[in-house]
Design a protein around this motif. Structure first.
Motif, PDB file in Angstrom:
ATOM      1  N   LEU A  45     -30.170  16.114  23.865  1.00  0.00           N
ATOM      2  CA  LEU A  45     -29.705  15.053  22.965  1.00  0.00           C
ATOM      3  C   LEU A  45     -28.629  15.601  22.033  1.00  0.00           C
ATOM      4  O   LEU A  45     -28.492  16.807  21.885  1.00  0.00           O
ATOM      5  N   PHE A  46     -27.872  14.735  21.431  1.00  0.00           N
ATOM      6  CA  PHE A  46     -26.720  15.146  20.602  1.00  0.00           C
ATOM      7  C   PHE A  46     -27.005  14.889  19.122  1.00  0.00           C
ATOM      8  O   PHE A  46     -27.924  14.166  18.791  1.00  0.00           O
ATOM      9  N   LEU A  47     -26.118  15.524  18.331  1.00  0.00           N
ATOM     10  CA  LEU A  47     -26.147  15.278  16.879  1.00  0.00           C
ATOM     11  C   LEU A  47     -24.862  14.564  16.480  1.00  0.00           C
ATOM     12  O   LEU A  47     -23.799  15.011  16.846  1.00  0.00           O
ATOM     13  N   ARG A  89     -39.056   9.205  18.979  1.00  0.00           N
ATOM     14  CA  ARG A  89     -37.913   9.482  18.100  1.00  0.00           C
ATOM     15  C   ARG A  89     -38.047  10.849  17.418  1.00  0.00           C
ATOM     16  O   ARG A  89     -37.094  11.622  17.327  1.00  0.00           O
ATOM     17  N   SER A  90     -39.247  11.142  16.916  1.00  0.00           N
ATOM     18  CA  SER A  90     -39.466  12.390  16.182  1.00  0.00           C
ATOM     19  C   SER A  90     -39.254  13.605  17.065  1.00  0.00           C
ATOM     20  O   SER A  90     -38.586  14.566  16.681  1.00  0.00           O
ATOM     21  N   ASN A  91     -39.807  13.563  18.251  1.00  0.00           N
ATOM     22  CA  ASN A  91     -39.675  14.717  19.134  1.00  0.00           C
ATOM     23  C   ASN A  91     -38.255  14.862  19.668  1.00  0.00           C
ATOM     24  O   ASN A  91     -37.788  15.974  19.918  1.00  0.00           O
ATOM     25  N   LEU A  92     -37.582  13.728  19.819  1.00  0.00           N
ATOM     26  CA  LEU A  92     -36.174  13.783  20.205  1.00  0.00           C
ATOM     27  C   LEU A  92     -35.359  14.509  19.132  1.00  0.00           C
ATOM     28  O   LEU A  92     -34.501  15.344  19.426  1.00  0.00           O
ATOM     29  N   ALA A  93     -35.651  14.202  17.866  1.00  0.00           N
ATOM     30  CA  ALA A  93     -34.936  14.840  16.752  1.00  0.00           C
ATOM     31  C   ALA A  93     -35.224  16.338  16.694  1.00  0.00           C
ATOM     32  O   ALA A  93     -34.321  17.159  16.496  1.00  0.00           O
ATOM     33  N   LYS A  94     -36.494  16.720  16.872  1.00  0.00           N
ATOM     34  CA  LYS A  94     -36.848  18.141  16.820  1.00  0.00           C
ATOM     35  C   LYS A  94     -36.144  18.934  17.914  1.00  0.00           C
ATOM     36  O   LYS A  94     -35.597  20.009  17.684  1.00  0.00           O
ATOM     37  N   THR A  95     -36.175  18.378  19.099  1.00  0.00           N
ATOM     38  CA  THR A  95     -35.539  19.071  20.219  1.00  0.00           C
ATOM     39  C   THR A  95     -34.033  19.165  20.013  1.00  0.00           C
ATOM     40  O   THR A  95     -33.403  20.179  20.314  1.00  0.00           O
ATOM     41  N   LEU A  96     -33.476  18.094  19.468  1.00  0.00           N
ATOM     42  CA  LEU A  96     -32.033  18.068  19.210  1.00  0.00           C
ATOM     43  C   LEU A  96     -31.641  19.165  18.220  1.00  0.00           C
ATOM     44  O   LEU A  96     -30.668  19.891  18.422  1.00  0.00           O
ATOM     45  N   LYS A  97     -32.422  19.324  17.159  1.00  0.00           N
ATOM     46  CA  LYS A  97     -32.120  20.360  16.166  1.00  0.00           C
ATOM     47  C   LYS A  97     -32.221  21.751  16.770  1.00  0.00           C
ATOM     48  O   LYS A  97     -31.401  22.630  16.496  1.00  0.00           O
ATOM     49  N   VAL A  98     -33.224  21.973  17.590  1.00  0.00           N
ATOM     50  CA  VAL A  98     -33.384  23.286  18.226  1.00  0.00           C
ATOM     51  C   VAL A  98     -32.198  23.593  19.123  1.00  0.00           C
ATOM     52  O   VAL A  98     -31.650  24.698  19.121  1.00  0.00           O
ATOM     53  N   ARG A  99     -31.776  22.597  19.920  1.00  0.00           N
ATOM     54  CA  ARG A  99     -30.660  22.799  20.835  1.00  0.00           C
ATOM     55  C   ARG A  99     -29.360  23.095  20.075  1.00  0.00           C
ATOM     56  O   ARG A  99     -28.591  23.977  20.452  1.00  0.00           O
ATOM     57  N   ILE A 100     -29.138  22.336  19.019  1.00  0.00           N
ATOM     58  CA  ILE A 100     -27.908  22.532  18.239  1.00  0.00           C
ATOM     59  C   ILE A 100     -27.913  23.905  17.575  1.00  0.00           C
ATOM     60  O   ILE A 100     -26.934  24.645  17.617  1.00  0.00           O
ATOM     61  N   ARG A 101     -29.051  24.261  16.980  1.00  0.00           N
ATOM     62  CA  ARG A 101     -29.145  25.539  16.263  1.00  0.00           C
ATOM     63  C   ARG A 101     -28.963  26.710  17.213  1.00  0.00           C
ATOM     64  O   ARG A 101     -28.272  27.680  16.892  1.00  0.00           O
ATOM     65  N   SER A 102     -29.557  26.620  18.411  1.00  0.00           N
ATOM     66  CA  SER A 102     -29.452  27.725  19.363  1.00  0.00           C
ATOM     67  C   SER A 102     -28.054  27.847  19.939  1.00  0.00           C
ATOM     68  O   SER A 102     -27.641  28.921  20.379  1.00  0.00           O
TER      69      SER A 102
END
Length: 702
Positions: free
Chosen positions: A13-15, A80-93
Motif C-alpha cells: 500500500l502507498f502513503l 483499515r488499521s492493518n493496512l496502515a500498519k503495513t504501509l508504515k512498515v513498508r515505507i520506513r524500510s
C-alpha cells in the motif's frame, strides 16, 4: 469478546496526503457484500485465502484484509488499521538511514501522511464464516489515484523548499540575517517530509527512479545556516580607548558596526538586536538597540558611576534572546548557540582632572570666573560638546609650556559644568582651531591668549561656535603675580625666548583679538563706551555712547561675532572725529537722519573705542558708502588690520586711552536667559588652628 485480527496484504500500500473528502464507495457496499457472502457456501473466497480479488488486481489496486469475531464494522476497522500498519512498515524500510533525532520527526510525518491516505480507502467486499463465527473485510485503494495524489504532494513540498532557498539567498545577499535564517531554518525543517513521500511513491509505483528524481535541499539549508552563524561579525568604529577627564560621561558615543562577511566584503546587517553592558566599572548608558540600515549601533555613557577602577570596559553583545525569539527552539539549540559568544569591547580610562596642591585660591577663583564668562551665553537645555585650544602668549606670539598648564586648568573647571561635555583633542601649534573643531565634531571651542603685565597675568578667551565660526562669548581675567605658583611662574618667563610682534604670521582673527585686547601700559585718562542695553535681537535699533575724560580724537569700532569690523565713528556724516572732554557723544546722532538696525549675525558683538590726544590717522578711511569696514578673510581686511595694529603700537602710551564694551545679539524671537550655566567657585579652605604656617602658596594667607 475482544476482536481478533488477521491481515493478508495482497499488495504493497502507498502513503499519500489527500485533501478533501473521502472517495465515495463504488461497487458492492459493505452490508450487501456481507449478505451475499453469507448466502454462499462456507468455502472462503480467494481474497480471504490471500489469492487476490478478480475485480481488484494487484497491478491496479492495493488491498488489505481484516477480520473480527464481533461484527462486520469491527472487521472493516481491522482492515483499515492493518493496512496502515503495513504501509508504515513498508515505507520506513524503503527509506535511507536517518539519525535518531530525524527519525522521531519522520515517524510523526509518516503517521500524518498515512492517516490522510486512509481517507481514500474503500471497503469493497466482505464474508462471514458461519462455522468459526468470524467476519472478514476487504479494503482497497486505487494505485493510480494514490500515486497522482502523492506526486502532487511532492511537487508542493519541493516548491516550498525552492521558495525557502530563493528567499533565503536573497535575504542573505542583502545581509538581512534574521530573514535569511528564518527561510533556511523553515526549509531545513520542511525538507524531511520529502523522504517518506518519495518512499510511499515507490511503494505504490514500484519505480525507483520516480522516487529519486526529486532534489534534496537539506544539506544546503544546513550549510547556509552555519555559514551565516560563522560570518556574522561586529567591529568598533569609534569610542574605543577614550581618556575621560570628566566626572559626567564620555564626550563621544561608542559606535560599532554589525556586518555579514561575504567573499571578503563587509555587508552591513540591519535590524540586529544588540546590548551594551559594563564588564568592568559602571555608568549610565542606553543598553538595548537595533542596528540601522548601515549596520551601525551606538550608545552614550551619560554618567560615570564608578571611579574606583582606572579602566572601564563596555561589552557589545548580540541580544541573543531577542535575536532567536522567532526561531524554532530545537533548531536554535542545534545551530545558533555559537552566536551567544559574539561580542566586542570598548575600553576607556579614567583620568579625572584635579587641581594640583599648589594652586592658590585666587588662581582657582580667577580661572573659574573666566570659564563662567565663557559658558554664560550657551543656550540652556542643550548639552554641547566643547574643546579647548592651546592659548598663545602675546609677548612671544607663540605657545609656551605654560600654555599647556593653562589649557589643563581651564578643562578642569569646564569638567565641573552641568550639561557640558569636554572632548580631549590633539592640537599642534600651527593647526587652525576652526579646522580642528570641525574635525572633532565640536559644537563650540575655546581659544584665547595671555600676557604678563605689571599688574599680573591677563588672560582673554573666546567661546566660538564651530558651525558658524561666530564668537558666542568672550572672557578676561587678571590674576596677580603673587597668586601664581613658582613652578608655573618660571614657565611664564622662559629665558632666551625672543619677543614677537604683530608682524608675525598671525591670522586675521588673531590680529583682531590682539587689537581688541590692546591697552596702553598706563592709561593717561579714562574713556567709556556703552549702549542703551546689553541684549538685542536682530532688526532691533541700537545706539552707541562714548565719553572721554580728556579731549582727543575718537575712533569707534564695532566688531561683529564673525570678525567683521565697522568703523562707526568717524563716518561720512560726521568726519571730524574730535571729541571734547566730559561730553557724551551718541552714534548715530539724531542729526544723522537715520538709525542703526542690528543686522547680525547672532552672537557676541563688541565695541572698541580708542581716543588719541593727537590726530593720528589709525586707518585710511573709505567713507563713500557711509562707513569704513574691514571684512574678515579678505585681502583688504588683512591689510587694514595690519595698518591699524602698527598705528596703535606706534603711539606713546601717554598719548591714548581705550574702552571696551560687549553686547549679545539674539536671533529674531530666539531669546533665552543668559548666565543660567554657572560653576561654583571652590570655597577657600580654612587653615587648621592647630597647624603652624600654611599649606600651598604662602601668599594666600595674607
Amino acid at each position: 469478546m475482544k476482536a481478533k485480527t488477521y491481515i493478508i496484504l495482497i499488495s504493497l500500500l502507498f502513503l499519500a496526503v489527500i485533501s478533501g473528502c473521502a472517495v465515495k464507495q463504488r461497487g458492492v457496499d459493505q452490508e450487501s457484500a456481507q449478505e451475499v457472502s453469507q448466502a454462499k457456501p462456507t468455502t472462503p473466497p480467494d481474497w480471504v485465502l490471500g489469492k487476490g480479488h478478480p475485480r481488484f488486481p494487484q497491478t491496479s489496486y492495493l488491498i488489505g484484509v481484516g477480520f473480527s469475531d464481533t461484527n462486520a464494522v469491527s472487521a472493516n476497522e481491522s482492515a483499515r488499521s492493518n493496512l496502515a500498519k503495513t504501509l508504515k512498515v513498508r515505507i520506513r524500510s524503503n527509506m535511507k538511514d536517518v539519525s535518531s533525532t530525524e527519525g522521531t520527526y519522520i515517524e510523526s510525518v509518516i503517521q500524518t501522511e498515512v492517516d490522510t491516505v486512509l481517507e481514500g480507502v474503500e471497503i469493497k467486499d466482505g464474508w462471514y464464516d458461519k462455522i468459526k463465527g468470524v467476519y472478514y473485510s476487504l479494503a482497497t485503494l486505487e494505485r493510480k489515484l494514490a500515486s497522482s495524489t502523492i506526486e502532487n504532494r511532492i511537487k508542493k513540498v519541493e516548491l516550498s523548499l525552492k521558495g525557502y532557498m530563493r528567499d533565503g539567498v536573497e535575504a542573505e545577499n542583502r545581509a538581512d540575517v534574521i530573514s535569511a535564517l528564518s527561510n533556511y531554518m523553515a526549509g531545513y525543517k520542511k525538507d524531511p517530509t520529502l523522504s517518506p513521500l518519495k518512499s510511499a511513491l515507490y511503494v505504490i509505483t514500484r519505480r525507483r527512479g520516480s522516487a529519486e528524481s526529486q532534489n534534496n535541499y537539506n544539506g544546503d539549508f544546513e550549510s547556509r545556516i552555519l555559514r551565516i552563524v560563522h560570518n556574522l561579525k561586529m567591529s568598533s568604529l569609534s569610542g574605543n580607548q577614550l581618556k575621560v577627564k570628566s566626572q559626567k560621561g564620555l564626550s563621544d558615543p561608542l559606535v560599532a558596526k554589525v556586518y555579514l562577511l561575504s567573499d571578503g566584503k563587509e555587508i552591513p546587517a540591519s535590524n540586529i538586536p544588540v546590548i551594551f553592558k559594563y564588564e568592568k566599572g559602571s555608568g549610565e548608558l542606553e543598553e538595548s538597540t537595533l542596528s540601522d540600515s548601515n549596520g551601525s549601533v551606538q550608545t552614550r555613557v551619560h554618567q560615570i558611576l564608578s571611579f574606583d577602577e582606572a579602566n572601564h570596559i563596555v561589552a557589545l553583545k548580540l541580544d541573543f534572546d531577542r535575536f532567536v525569539s522567532s526561531f524554532d527552539k530545537e533548531l536554535t539549540d542545534k545551530f545558533l548557540s555559537p552566536l551567544q559568544n559574539l561580542k566586542i569591547t570598548f575600553n576607556y580610562s579614567i583620568q579625572t582632572p584635579k587641581w594640583t596642591a599648589n594652586k592658590s585660591y585666587a588662581w582657582r577663583k580667577g580661572i573659574t570666573g573666566l570659564v563662567n564668562q565663557l559658558i554664560s551665553n550657551i543656550p540652556p537645555g542643550e548639552t554641547p560638546l566643547l574643546g579647548v585650544m592651546v592659548f598663545k602668549d602675546l609677548r612671544y606670539e607663540k605657545t609656551t609650556p605654560f600654555s599647556r598648564i593653562l589649557e589643563e586648568d581651564i578643562k578642569t573647571i569646564l569638567a565641573r559644568a552641568e550639561d557640558i561635555k569636554i572632548k580631549e583633542i590633539a592640537v599642534a601649534e600651527n593647526d587652525k582651531p576652526e579646522e580642528i573643531a570641525k574635525a572633532n565634531g565640536l559644537d563650540f571651542y575655546v581659544n584665547g591668549s595671555y600676557r604678563m603685565e605689571n599688574g599680573g597675568l591677563e588672560m582673554r578667551a573666546r567661546l566660538i561656535e564651530t558651525q558658524t565660526n561666530n564668537i558666542n562669548s568672550s572672557a578676561n581675567t587678571l590674576i596677580a603675580r603673587k597668586e601664581i605658583n613658582p613652578e608655573d611662574l618660571a614657565l611664564l618667563e622662559p629665558k632666551g625666548v625672543p619677543t614677537g610682534s604683530l608682524e608675525s604670521g598671525d591670522s586675521y582673527q588673531e590680529k583682531l583679538e590682539k587689537i581688541v585686547a590692546m591697552k596702553p601700559d598706563r592709561s593717561p585718562f579714562n574713556v567709556s563706551v556703552w549702549t542703551d542695553k546689553k541684549e538685542y535681537q536682530i532688526n532691533e535699533k541700537i545706539v552707541f555712547y562714548v565719553k572721554a575724560e580728556e579731549s582727543g580724537y575718537l575712533t569707534l569700532f564695532d566688531v561683529s561675532s564673525n570678525g567683521n569690523i565697522t568703523v562707526i565713528f568717524p563716518n561720512k556724516y560726521h568726519q571730524d572725529n574730535f571729541v571734547r572732554k566730559g561730553v557724551t557723544y551718541q552714534v548715530p546722532s539724531p542729526n544723522y537722519g537715520f538709525e542703526f538696525d542690528i543686522q547680525g549675525p547672532r552672537g557676541l558683538e563688541r565695541a572698541k573705542a580708542i581716543v588719541t590726544r593727537n590726530k593720528i590717522p589709525l586707518l585710511e578711511l573709505n567713507l563713500d558708502e557711509g562707513f569704513h569696514s574691514l571684512q574678515s578673510g579678505s585681502t583688504r581686511g588683512m591689510r587694514d588690520i595690519k595698518i591699524l595694529s602698527k598705528q596703535i603700537l606706534s603711539a606713546e602710551s601717554s598719548d591714548w586711552a581705550e574702552a571696551y564694551s560687549e553686547i549679545f545679539i539674539f536671533g529674531k524671537e530666539q531669546v533665552y536667559t543668559r548666565g543660567s550655566r554657572k560653576i561654583p567657585i571652590l570655597e577657600k579652605p580654612e587653615k587648621p588652628i592647630d597647624m603652624i604656617g600654611t599649606m600651598g602658596n604662602e601668599e594666600e594667607s595674607r
